[in-house]
Design an enzyme around this catalytic site. Structure first.
Site, short mmCIF file in Angstrom:
data_model
loop_
_atom_site.label_atom_id
_atom_site.label_comp_id
_atom_site.label_asym_id
_atom_site.label_seq_id
_atom_site.Cartn_x
_atom_site.Cartn_y
_atom_site.Cartn_z
CB CYS A 1 -0.99 0.00 1.17
SG CYS A 1 -0.30 0.19 2.81
CB CYS B 1 0.48 1.40 -4.23
SG CYS B 1 0.62 -0.23 -4.97
CB CYS C 1 2.11 -1.47 -7.49
SG CYS C 1 1.46 -0.97 -5.89
#
Length: 135
Positions: free
Chosen positions: A11, A85, A89
């Site tokens: 996250c 995210c 990511c």
């Protein structure tokens, strides 16, 4: 995937959702799964409401530290679970990805964090069942 699959929870701040998910998976899977967590922009410390919510169910995450998401960690993980995210990511072909749409507990009190904790538990239980099919 090896005999011991690795799961990376990601996250943004690695201070709430991903830490609670990692705590649940460690608790439920024991040493049968390698548990990792990271953030695209890690916070200085874990969200105190997340710590308290997990303490209420007997899981201690006080010693965990928000970590920066590193390429090598993602690349070597079997399953990558993202939680808000977005484009930060990394994507690796052949990896199993799940994107869990969960409310961010940042800045929220314990009353608001409990349902997030419980939703994460349900998702972790489902993920663990998929990683360890019954024989």
């Amino acid at each position: 995937m090896s005999d011991k699959p690795s799961v990376l929870f990601v996250c943004v701040h690695n201070a709430g959702r991903s830490q609670m998910a990692a705590g649940w998976l460690r608790h439920l899977a024991g040493d049968t799964v390698e548990v990792r967590s990271a953030g695209s922009a890690p916070a200085d410390r874990i969200n105190p409401a997340a710590v308290e919510a997990m303490r209420e169910v007997g899981i201690d995450i006080t010693h965990q530290t928000p970590r920066l998401l590193e390429y090598a960690t993602a690349e070597s993980s079997d399953v990558i679970v993202t939680m808000g995210c977005g484009d930060a990511c990394p994507v690796f072909p052949g990896k199993r990805y799940e994107d869990w749409k969960l409310e961010d507990p940042a800045g929220k009190g314990i009353e608001a964090v409990r349902p997030i904790r419980d939703e994460i538990r349900a998702r972790v239980v489902k993920l663990l069942a998929e990683l360890r099919p019954t024989t």
